[in-house]
Design a protein around this motif. Structure first.
Motif, short mmCIF file in Angstrom:
data_model
loop_
_atom_site.label_atom_id
_atom_site.label_comp_id
_atom_site.label_asym_id
_atom_site.label_seq_id
_atom_site.Cartn_x
_atom_site.Cartn_y
_atom_site.Cartn_z
N VAL A 167 2.03 9.28 12.29
CA VAL A 167 3.41 9.63 12.62
C VAL A 167 3.87 8.96 13.91
O VAL A 167 5.05 8.64 14.08
N THR A 168 2.93 8.73 14.83
CA THR A 168 3.26 8.09 16.11
C THR A 168 3.29 6.57 15.99
O THR A 168 4.14 5.91 16.60
N SER A 169 2.37 6.02 15.19
CA SER A 169 2.31 4.55 15.07
C SER A 169 3.47 3.97 14.30
O SER A 169 3.81 2.80 14.44
N GLU A 170 4.12 4.79 13.45
CA GLU A 170 5.33 4.38 12.73
C GLU A 170 5.15 3.03 12.01
O GLU A 170 5.94 2.10 12.17
N CYS A 171 4.09 2.96 11.20
CA CYS A 171 3.77 1.69 10.53
C CYS A 171 4.89 1.20 9.62
O CYS A 171 5.16 -0.01 9.55
N ARG A 172 5.56 2.12 8.94
CA ARG A 172 6.59 1.70 8.00
C ARG A 172 7.79 1.11 8.71
O ARG A 172 8.31 0.05 8.32
N SER A 173 8.26 1.76 9.76
CA SER A 173 9.45 1.28 10.46
C SER A 173 9.15 0.08 11.35
O SER A 173 9.98 -0.83 11.49
N ARG A 174 7.97 0.04 11.95
CA ARG A 174 7.62 -1.06 12.87
C ARG A 174 7.09 -2.30 12.16
O ARG A 174 7.37 -3.43 12.56
N PHE A 175 6.29 -2.07 11.13
CA PHE A 175 5.59 -3.20 10.51
C PHE A 175 5.96 -3.42 9.03
O PHE A 175 5.55 -4.41 8.43
N GLY A 176 6.70 -2.48 8.43
CA GLY A 176 7.12 -2.64 7.04
C GLY A 176 6.06 -2.34 6.02
O GLY A 176 6.19 -2.72 4.85
N ARG A 209 5.22 -5.61 1.43
CA ARG A 209 5.43 -7.04 1.17
C ARG A 209 4.24 -7.82 1.73
O ARG A 209 3.68 -7.46 2.76
N ILE A 210 3.86 -8.89 1.04
CA ILE A 210 2.69 -9.66 1.45
C ILE A 210 2.81 -10.15 2.89
O ILE A 210 1.87 -10.03 3.69
N ALA A 211 3.97 -10.68 3.24
CA ALA A 211 4.16 -11.19 4.61
C ALA A 211 4.00 -10.07 5.64
O ALA A 211 3.43 -10.28 6.72
N ASP A 212 4.49 -8.87 5.31
CA ASP A 212 4.38 -7.76 6.24
C ASP A 212 2.94 -7.29 6.38
O ASP A 212 2.49 -6.96 7.48
N ILE A 213 2.20 -7.26 5.27
CA ILE A 213 0.80 -6.87 5.34
C ILE A 213 0.00 -7.85 6.19
O ILE A 213 -0.81 -7.43 7.03
N GLU A 214 0.24 -9.12 6.00
CA GLU A 214 -0.49 -10.11 6.78
C GLU A 214 -0.15 -10.02 8.26
O GLU A 214 -1.00 -10.15 9.14
N GLY A 215 1.12 -9.77 8.55
CA GLY A 215 1.53 -9.60 9.95
C GLY A 215 0.92 -8.35 10.56
O GLY A 215 0.46 -8.37 11.71
N PHE A 216 0.87 -7.26 9.77
CA PHE A 216 0.25 -6.01 10.24
C PHE A 216 -1.23 -6.20 10.52
O PHE A 216 -1.76 -5.70 11.50
#
Length: 221
Positions: A167-176, A209-216
Motif C-alpha cells: 500500500v505504501t510502495s504504490e506499485c500500480r500508480s508509480r510503476f504501472g 505492460r511489458i515495458a512497465d514490468i521491465e522498468g519495474f
C-alpha cells in the motif's frame, strides 16, 4: 465422458513440438493418437502415447481411415515442411474437426494456415525467442507474454520497494504494474494484499505492460 477422463486428441507431427504437446496431453488425462510419417519418430513415441501410427496425414483418405473426423481437437505439429502442414490442416478442416491447432514457422505460414482452416496458430520458436530475450534481464526469473504488450512475470523484488508494505510502495500508480503474489524461500505462494510487506529476498509475481514490468524490474536495482 467421466469427470476424470478427458476427450481424445489427435496430434500429427511428432517432432520436438508435437511430441511435447502429446506427452503433456497424456499426463493431463487425454487419450492421444500420435501420427507421423517418420518411422523413427513413431517408434520413439510408441511407449509414451495411447496410440502411435505411421501415416501420411496430408492424404484425406488416410485421415478418414484413422478416424480423424471423430476427434473434436487436433494439433498439427509439422513445421519444416510447410506444404505438408498446410495440406494436413486443410484435410482436417474438410473432415469437420472443430478445433485445429497448428504450428507455424513464420507469419506468412501462419496466415496460410488460418486461411486453410486452422482455428489456432502458434509460433513456438518466435515465442521462445521473445521469452529468452526478456529473461536476459537478470532480475526476471520467468516471463509469459499475452499479446504484444501485456505480460505476467516473476522477478526479484526491486530494492526500491523492499521493506515497505504494498500500500505504501504504490506499485500500480508509480510503476504501472500490479503485484499479484509473493514467493519466499521455504514458504507457500502468498497472494498479495495492500498490507503485504516486501522482504529483501522475496520474488514477486506481477502483471502489466511489458515495458512497465521491465522498468519495474530495473528500478532501485
Amino acid at each position: 465422458m467421466s469427470a476424470d477422463k478427458r476427450e481424445p486428441v489427435l496430434v500429427i507431427g511428432l517432432g520436438r513440438f508435437g511430441s511435447a504437446v502429446a506427452g503433456s496431453l497424456e499426463r493431463m488425462g487425454h487419450e492421444v493418437l500420435g501420427v507421423d510419417c517418420d518411422p523413427a519418430l513413431v517408434q520413439e513415441n510408441a511407449g509414451a502415447l495411447t496410440q502411435v501410427l505411421e501415416a501420411d496425414a496430408t492424404d484425406m483418405a488416410t485421415l478418414e481411415k484413422l478416424g480423424a473426423a471423430t476427434f473434436r481437437s487436433a494439433v498439427v505439429g509439422i513445421g519444416t515442411d510447410i506444404e505438408a502442414s498446410v495440406l494436413t490442416v486443410l484435410a482436417l478442416s474438410d473432415l469437420g474437426v472443430q478445433s485445429i491447432w497448428a504450428k507455424a514457422t513464420n507469419d506468412k505460414h501462419g496466415r496460410i494456415l488460418e486461411r486453410t482452416g486452422a482455428h489456432h496458430v502458434v509460433f513456438p520458436e518466435q515465442r521462445m525467442g521473445e521469452r529468452v530475450a526478456h529473461l536476459l534481464n537478470e532480475r526476471l526469473k520467468d516471463f509469459i507474454a499475452f499479446g504484444d504488450e501485456f505480460a505476467i512475470a516473476r522477478l526479484a523484488a526491486p530494492a526500491t520497494i523492499v521493506g515497505l508494505p504494498l500500500v505504501t510502495s504504490e506499485c500500480r500508480s508509480r510503476f504501472g504494474v500490479t503485484v499479484v503474489g509473493v514467493k519466499r524461500a521455504g514458504e507457500d505462494f502468498l497472494h498479495a494484499t495492500p498490507d503485504t510487506l516486501i522482504l529483501p529476498d522475496d520474488e514477486l509475481v506481477v502483471s502489466g505492460r511489458i515495458a512497465d514490468i521491465e522498468g519495474f524490474a530495473r528500478c532501485g536495482g
